[in-house]
Motif scaffolding. Structure first.
Motif, short mmCIF file in Angstrom:
data_model
loop_
_atom_site.label_atom_id
_atom_site.label_comp_id
_atom_site.label_asym_id
_atom_site.label_seq_id
_atom_site.Cartn_x
_atom_site.Cartn_y
_atom_site.Cartn_z
N MET A 1 0.82 -1.21 0.00
CA MET A 1 0.00 0.00 0.00
C MET A 1 0.86 1.26 0.00
SD MET A 1 -2.91 1.51 -0.05
CE MET A 1 -4.23 0.40 0.42
N HIS A 2 2.10 1.17 0.55
CA HIS A 2 2.91 2.37 0.66
C HIS A 2 3.80 2.62 -0.56
CE1 HIS A 2 1.57 3.39 4.54
NE2 HIS A 2 2.13 2.38 5.15
N LYS A 3 3.70 1.77 -1.60
CA LYS A 3 4.50 2.03 -2.79
C LYS A 3 4.06 3.36 -3.39
CE LYS A 3 6.03 0.04 -7.14
NZ LYS A 3 5.88 -1.08 -8.09
N CYS A 4 4.99 4.28 -3.49
CA CYS A 4 4.68 5.66 -3.90
C CYS A 4 3.58 6.26 -3.04
CB CYS A 4 4.27 5.72 -5.37
SG CYS A 4 5.63 5.38 -6.48
N TYR A 5 3.44 5.72 -1.82
CA TYR A 5 2.48 6.23 -0.82
C TYR A 5 1.04 5.98 -1.20
CZ TYR A 5 6.70 8.59 0.60
OH TYR A 5 7.99 8.87 0.96
N GLY A 6 0.79 5.01 -2.09
CA GLY A 6 -0.58 4.58 -2.34
C GLY A 6 -1.45 5.67 -2.94
N ARG A 7 -2.70 5.65 -2.54
CA ARG A 7 -3.68 6.58 -3.09
C ARG A 7 -3.25 8.03 -2.86
NH1 ARG A 7 -9.82 6.19 -1.18
NH2 ARG A 7 -8.67 5.17 0.48
N PHE A 8 -3.34 8.86 -3.87
CA PHE A 8 -2.99 10.28 -3.86
C PHE A 8 -1.49 10.52 -3.72
CE2 PHE A 8 -7.19 10.11 -1.59
CZ PHE A 8 -7.94 10.36 -2.71
N GLY A 9 -0.67 9.48 -3.88
CA GLY A 9 0.77 9.66 -3.73
C GLY A 9 1.41 10.18 -4.99
N ILE A 10 0.90 11.24 -5.54
CA ILE A 10 1.33 11.77 -6.83
C ILE A 10 2.79 12.23 -6.78
CG2 ILE A 10 0.91 13.54 -8.58
CD1 ILE A 10 -2.01 13.58 -7.55
N ASP A 11 3.62 11.68 -7.66
CA ASP A 11 5.00 12.14 -7.88
C ASP A 11 5.90 11.90 -6.67
OD1 ASP A 11 5.69 15.05 -9.97
OD2 ASP A 11 5.99 12.92 -10.27
N ARG A 12 5.47 11.13 -5.68
CA ARG A 12 6.29 10.98 -4.49
C ARG A 12 7.48 10.06 -4.72
NH1 ARG A 12 6.27 14.74 -1.09
NH2 ARG A 12 7.01 13.29 0.48
N LEU A 225 -6.60 0.92 11.63
CA LEU A 225 -6.47 2.37 11.53
C LEU A 225 -6.80 2.86 10.12
CD1 LEU A 225 -3.16 3.03 13.52
CD2 LEU A 225 -5.49 3.58 14.24
N ALA A 226 -6.30 2.15 9.13
CA ALA A 226 -6.54 2.55 7.74
C ALA A 226 -8.02 2.60 7.42
CB ALA A 226 -5.82 1.59 6.79
N ALA A 227 -8.77 1.67 7.99
CA ALA A 227 -10.21 1.64 7.73
C ALA A 227 -10.91 2.88 8.26
CB ALA A 227 -10.81 0.37 8.36
N ALA A 228 -10.31 3.51 9.29
CA ALA A 228 -10.93 4.69 9.90
C ALA A 228 -10.45 6.00 9.29
CB ALA A 228 -10.66 4.70 11.40
N LEU A 229 -9.46 5.93 8.40
CA LEU A 229 -8.88 7.14 7.83
C LEU A 229 -9.52 7.46 6.49
CD1 LEU A 229 -5.12 6.47 8.58
CD2 LEU A 229 -6.53 8.24 9.63
N PRO A 230 -9.93 8.71 6.26
CA PRO A 230 -10.51 9.06 4.97
C PRO A 230 -9.62 8.73 3.78
CG PRO A 230 -10.95 10.79 6.56
CD PRO A 230 -10.02 9.82 7.22
N ILE A 231 -8.32 8.84 3.96
CA ILE A 231 -7.41 8.59 2.85
C ILE A 231 -7.22 7.10 2.59
CG2 ILE A 231 -5.17 8.48 4.04
CD1 ILE A 231 -4.16 10.50 1.90
N GLY A 232 -7.65 6.25 3.53
CA GLY A 232 -7.67 4.81 3.32
C GLY A 232 -6.41 4.07 3.65
N ARG A 233 -5.45 4.69 4.32
CA ARG A 233 -4.20 4.03 4.68
C ARG A 233 -3.51 4.81 5.78
NH1 ARG A 233 0.16 6.91 2.69
NH2 ARG A 233 -0.33 8.46 1.10
N THR A 234 -2.56 4.17 6.45
CA THR A 234 -1.70 4.90 7.38
C THR A 234 -0.58 5.57 6.58
OG1 THR A 234 -0.40 2.88 7.77
CG2 THR A 234 -2.19 3.36 9.32
N ALA A 235 0.11 6.48 7.24
CA ALA A 235 1.16 7.25 6.57
C ALA A 235 2.49 6.50 6.57
CB ALA A 235 1.35 8.59 7.27
N HIS A 236 3.31 6.83 5.59
CA HIS A 236 4.71 6.42 5.60
C HIS A 236 5.50 7.56 6.24
CE1 HIS A 236 8.75 5.44 4.14
NE2 HIS A 236 8.30 4.22 3.94
N PHE A 237 6.50 7.21 7.04
CA PHE A 237 7.23 8.26 7.77
C PHE A 237 7.93 9.26 6.86
CE2 PHE A 237 9.49 4.12 8.50
CZ PHE A 237 10.49 4.25 7.55
N ASP A 238 8.26 8.87 5.62
CA ASP A 238 8.86 9.82 4.69
C ASP A 238 7.89 10.96 4.35
OD1 ASP A 238 11.50 8.88 4.24
OD2 ASP A 238 10.69 7.23 3.06
N GLU A 239 6.60 10.68 4.39
CA GLU A 239 5.62 11.73 4.13
C GLU A 239 5.66 12.79 5.21
OE1 GLU A 239 1.90 9.99 1.87
OE2 GLU A 239 2.48 8.62 3.49
#
Length: 269
Positions: A1-12, A225-239
């Motif tokens: 899920m964290h590859k390129c930060y998943g959903r909305f991970g544009i250009d990361r 946690l991901a199920a409760a987040l609007p973005i649908g995943r937990t964060a990667h620390f690089d973000e």
């Protein structure tokens, strides 16, 4: 899920592959809690990649050594506990000996543990507030003589401060205290040309969280946690590191006393 930060991970992906800016060329930074695989270490690596020399500190010497090896250049480890004034003095003596003052302080070190009000003990409160609040207060206070004109101080707060999650009372209260201190310090240090801001991370997949809930439970914990987040995943620390670097840089030069939510929408939507 964290590859390129998943959903909305544009250009990361480009940042992960080593694209380098020079916002911190010739600058000196301190990151507390910089040894473990999490927001602190990722921020130290980001600042180095953008030109800074970074001093990292933490209680676990072996993890600091691993961090230095992983970052690879322009990083100095100073083992220590932010609750020990002598350790903070050693840290800032090392920074002073570097001879360039201090341009960035990321007060990141902190701890969390679970306890309901029924389970709360004086020892629990002393532990949480001793590190998260008192340790951070003196981390910032002892840095002040070294802070250069235009320096940036970033306080690691938390979305927990506003959520009232069961079993997280002491932790949430300690982070609320830091948010309050960030406002006060921004006011007190602004005339010295120092900006103070805070970041409030949402749920982030770090080694500290794995230690808190148990390595065997971390996958299920992150899934819940991901199920409760609007973005649908937990964060990667690089973000988180990217936002800290923004607050540390002149790109955020008109921000003072702010609290930046990096929370996947959990406190926003």
């Amino acid at each position: 899920m964290h590859k390129c930060y998943g959903r909305f991970g544009i250009d990361r992906c480009r940042n992960l592959q080593g694209v380098r800016m020079n916002r911190f060329e010739g600058k000196t930074a301190v990151v507390t809690g910089g040894g473990t695989k999490g927001i602190g270490r990722a921020t130290a690596a980001r600042l180095v990649n953008e030109g800074a020399h970074v001093f990292i500190t933490g209680r676990r010497e072996n993890e600091l050594k691993d961090a230095v090896a992983a970052i690879g250049r322009n990083v100095t480890s100073v083992p220590g506990d932010i609750t020990n004034p002598a350790d903070l003095d050693r840290l800032y003596d090392a920074v002073a000996a570097h001879g360039r003052g201090l341009d960035v302080l990321f007060a990141n070190a902190g701890v969390a543990s679970f306890a309901t009000i029924d389970e709360t003990t004086p020892e629990h409160l002393d532990h949480i507030f001793g590190i998260n609040v008192i340790g951070t207060v003196f981390t910032v206070q002892k840095a002040i003589p070294l802070l250069n004109e235009g320096a940036s101080v970033i306080i690691n707060a938390s979305t927990s401060a506003e959520r009232g999650a069961a079993t997280m009372g002491a932790y949430a209260a300690s982070k609320a205290a830091l948010r309050s201190f960030a406002r006060t310090w921004a006011n007190e240090l602004k005339d010295r040309g120092v900006r103070v801001n805070a970041i409030s991370p949402g749920p982030t997949d770090t080694s500290g969280v794995a230690e808190l809930v148990g390595a065997e439970n971390i996958a299920a914990y992150n899934e819940s946690l991901a199920a409760a987040l609007p973005i649908g995943r937990t964060a990667h620390f690089d973000e988180m590191a990217g936002v800290v670097a923004f607050l540390a840089s002149s790109d955020s030069s008109f921000m003072l006393g702010a609290n930046v939510y990096v929370d996947g929408g959990v406190n926003q939507i």
